[in-house]
Scaffold this motif. Structure first.
Motif, short mmCIF file in Angstrom:
data_model
loop_
_atom_site.label_atom_id
_atom_site.label_comp_id
_atom_site.label_asym_id
_atom_site.label_seq_id
_atom_site.Cartn_x
_atom_site.Cartn_y
_atom_site.Cartn_z
N ASP A 357 0.82 -1.21 0.00
CA ASP A 357 0.00 0.00 0.00
C ASP A 357 0.85 1.26 0.00
OD1 ASP A 357 -2.75 -1.22 0.22
OD2 ASP A 357 -1.79 -2.12 1.97
N ALA A 358 2.08 1.17 0.50
CA ALA A 358 3.03 2.28 0.45
C ALA A 358 4.41 1.74 0.78
CB ALA A 358 2.64 3.39 1.42
N VAL A 359 5.43 2.45 0.33
CA VAL A 359 6.82 2.14 0.65
C VAL A 359 7.45 3.41 1.20
CG1 VAL A 359 9.07 1.46 -0.23
CG2 VAL A 359 7.01 0.33 -1.11
N THR A 360 8.11 3.29 2.36
CA THR A 360 8.83 4.41 2.97
C THR A 360 10.33 4.13 2.87
OG1 THR A 360 7.02 4.85 4.50
CG2 THR A 360 9.17 5.77 5.06
N ASP A 361 11.09 5.07 2.35
CA ASP A 361 12.50 4.83 2.06
C ASP A 361 13.37 5.23 3.26
OD1 ASP A 361 14.88 4.25 0.85
OD2 ASP A 361 14.41 5.32 -1.02
N PHE A 362 13.42 4.35 4.27
CA PHE A 362 14.24 4.59 5.45
C PHE A 362 15.73 4.57 5.10
CE2 PHE A 362 11.26 3.31 9.21
CZ PHE A 362 10.57 4.49 9.04
N ASP A 363 16.12 3.76 4.13
CA ASP A 363 17.52 3.73 3.71
C ASP A 363 17.98 5.11 3.25
OD1 ASP A 363 20.09 2.74 2.73
OD2 ASP A 363 19.19 2.82 0.74
N ARG A 364 17.17 5.78 2.46
CA ARG A 364 17.52 7.10 1.95
C ARG A 364 17.67 8.11 3.10
NH1 ARG A 364 17.10 8.75 -3.20
NH2 ARG A 364 15.75 6.97 -3.68
N VAL A 365 16.85 7.95 4.14
CA VAL A 365 16.91 8.86 5.29
C VAL A 365 18.20 8.65 6.08
CG1 VAL A 365 15.82 9.42 7.51
CG2 VAL A 365 14.41 8.98 5.49
N LEU A 366 18.63 7.42 6.24
CA LEU A 366 19.72 7.10 7.16
C LEU A 366 21.11 7.12 6.53
CD1 LEU A 366 18.12 4.07 9.07
CD2 LEU A 366 18.44 6.39 9.94
N ARG A 367 21.22 6.89 5.25
CA ARG A 367 22.54 6.64 4.66
C ARG A 367 23.35 7.93 4.48
NH1 ARG A 367 19.92 5.09 -1.16
NH2 ARG A 367 19.93 7.19 -2.08
N SER A 368 24.66 7.76 4.50
CA SER A 368 25.56 8.89 4.28
C SER A 368 25.63 9.22 2.78
CB SER A 368 26.97 8.54 4.78
OG SER A 368 27.92 9.49 4.35
N PRO A 369 25.64 10.48 2.41
CA PRO A 369 25.79 10.83 1.00
C PRO A 369 27.20 10.54 0.47
CG PRO A 369 25.80 12.81 2.35
CD PRO A 369 25.46 11.66 3.26
N TYR A 370 28.14 10.31 1.38
CA TYR A 370 29.52 10.07 0.97
C TYR A 370 29.84 8.58 0.87
CZ TYR A 370 29.49 14.88 2.54
OH TYR A 370 29.17 16.21 2.72
N ASP A 371 29.05 7.74 1.55
CA ASP A 371 29.19 6.29 1.46
C ASP A 371 27.81 5.71 1.72
OD1 ASP A 371 29.68 3.60 1.60
OD2 ASP A 371 31.41 3.76 2.95
N ARG A 372 27.12 5.39 0.66
CA ARG A 372 25.72 4.99 0.79
C ARG A 372 25.52 3.63 1.45
NH1 ARG A 372 22.36 7.37 -4.38
NH2 ARG A 372 23.06 9.53 -4.15
N GLU A 373 26.60 2.98 1.77
CA GLU A 373 26.49 1.72 2.50
C GLU A 373 26.59 1.93 4.01
OE1 GLU A 373 29.66 -0.53 0.78
OE2 GLU A 373 28.60 -0.87 -1.12
#
Length: 408
Positions: A357-373
């Motif tokens: 019904d919906a997807v919330t992108d928690f990964d995008r909220v938490l990850r570093s812009p310099y190392d997305r892992e």
């Protein structure tokens, strides 16, 4: 003539009075009574049950929980789900906290069970108290006090409460003073849900089904800074129908396999679907399946999400799924596990948006812009997996309240 005229006037006045009364009665009969206000039972607090150690006879517990939505008709659910013998609870009370183990004067009221002051919960079962006819505010510290006269065997509760509660030897549950409650515990014993009757007929709740991140590890103890707590505060001002929040996170929990707690697939009915008023299940799990190195693939995890969703939809409820957050730097991280995480998240951001019904992108909220892992250091609780208070607040801020209710 005067006497006869006076009698005629009195007769005419009497007739007019009768007609007026009959007319008023007719008006009252024609006007429908206002219907009684409709109420909706909705969960205001919850914590998933699990084994928390051994029961102790003659022990008192004063358990502090935080309400998410206010209402009347307070009910508490007591659990012996993992017990091996009947559990008797005696002298059970509910009140509002003043400070520490002390209660607000006049707030401590006895709970009953079919009118009785004690209850015996069979092994493997749960039981609800009778409704308590009093108003409970949202965002309040509710205190449930109970006494276990002859408890023995495995105890059921919630181990990692991130909340200090209190213990006492002997029966002191009716007391509002905290004088005899000198012991402390950071677990919740024998309770797993609190519900109220909301005066809003459309009121509902969201159940957050998750692991240690949802459970609140690395958030500050006693300050209610788990991400579901922040979400509850947002919902109180959002004006949406979904107001209650049930935190069904268990540290170490997995979607597919039992371990630290039953797998999400195995505890869904008891922990989530049985909760009053749950409108939406917010699923944020998967990192423990991935980092366990048991050979779980992205396809396996997606299949687990789909099975959970099928069962939730069959009950007419919504499902919101969150992407799996980064954990590079955690001891179990390796490129293989990262590849599975990335594949799961690609699915959720792509075709998964049509399945849930919906997807919330928690990964995008938490990850570093310099190392997305990796977790953004500003949001990292220190172990590179669990967010700190700022990270918990950021997760709650990413949830769209309007997406917590769907057309089902």
């Amino acid at each position: 003539m005067t006497g006869r005229f006076g009698r005629c006037c009195r007769i005419a006045a009497a007739l007019l009075t009768v007609v007026a009364c009959q007319s008023a009665s007719a008006v009252r009969a024609a006007t429908p009574h206002a219907p009684p206000a409709r109420t909706t039972d909705v969960v205001t607090w919850a914590a998933s049950g699990n084994r928390v150690g051994q029961s102790t006879a003659g022990q008192g517990y004063r358990l502090v929980v935080r309400t998410s939505v206010g209402g009347t008709g307070l009910r508490v659910r007591f659990t012996n789900a993992f017990g091996t013998r009947p559990l008797t609870l005696d002298g059970v009370y509910a009140g509002l906290r003043a400070r520490g183990a002390a209660l607000r004067p006049g707030s401590n009221r006895p709970l009953t069970f079919h009118g009785a002051r004690s209850v015996t919960v069979p092994a493997g079962a749960v039981t609800w108290s009778d409704p308590l006819p009093r108003a409970i505010p949202a965002g309040a510290d509710l205190v449930v006090s109970l006494y276990t006269p002859d408890a023995a065997g495995p105890a059921t509760g919630h181990f990692m409460a991130m909340q200090t509660s209190y213990t006492a030897r002997g029966r002191h549950t009716a007391e509002e003073s905290g004088t005899n409650w000198t012991g402390t515990t950071t677990s919740w014993w024998y309770i797993d849900s609190v519900a109220v009757r909301s005066s809003r007929p459309a009121a509902g709740a969201v159940a957050a089904l998750g692991d240690s991140i949802t459970d609140g590890w690395q958030s500050t103890t006693d300050l209610d800074r788990r991400w579901p707590d922040y979400l509850a505060r947002r919902l109180r001002t959002a004006g949406t129908a979904v107001q209650g929040v049930a935190n069904e996170g268990i540290s170490g929990n997995k979607v597919l396999a039992d371990g630290l707690g039953q797998a999400a697939l195995h505890r869904l009915d008891r922990d989530v679907l049985s909760q009053p008023g749950v409108r939406t299940v917010f699923l944020f799990e998967g990192v423990n399946d991935i980092k366990a190195h048991t050979g779980v693939t992205a396809a396996d995890l997606v299949a687990g999400y789909r099975e959970l969703t099928r069962r939730v939809h069959a009950r007419g409820k919504c499902v919101v799924v969150a992407t799996v957050g980064p954990f590079k730097g955690w001891p179990d991280w390796d490129p293989a596990a990262e590849a599975v995480r990335q594949e799961v998240n690609r699915f959720l951001r792509g075709s998964g948006r049509r399945e849930f019904d919906a997807v919330t992108d928690f990964d995008r909220v938490l990850r570093s812009p310099y190392d997305r892992e990796r977790l953004l250091p500003f949001l990292d609780g220190g172990d590179h997996l669990h967010p700190n208070d700022r990270g918990m607040r950021a997760l709650a801020g990413a949830v769209d309240p309007a997406r917590l209710d769907c057309d089902r």
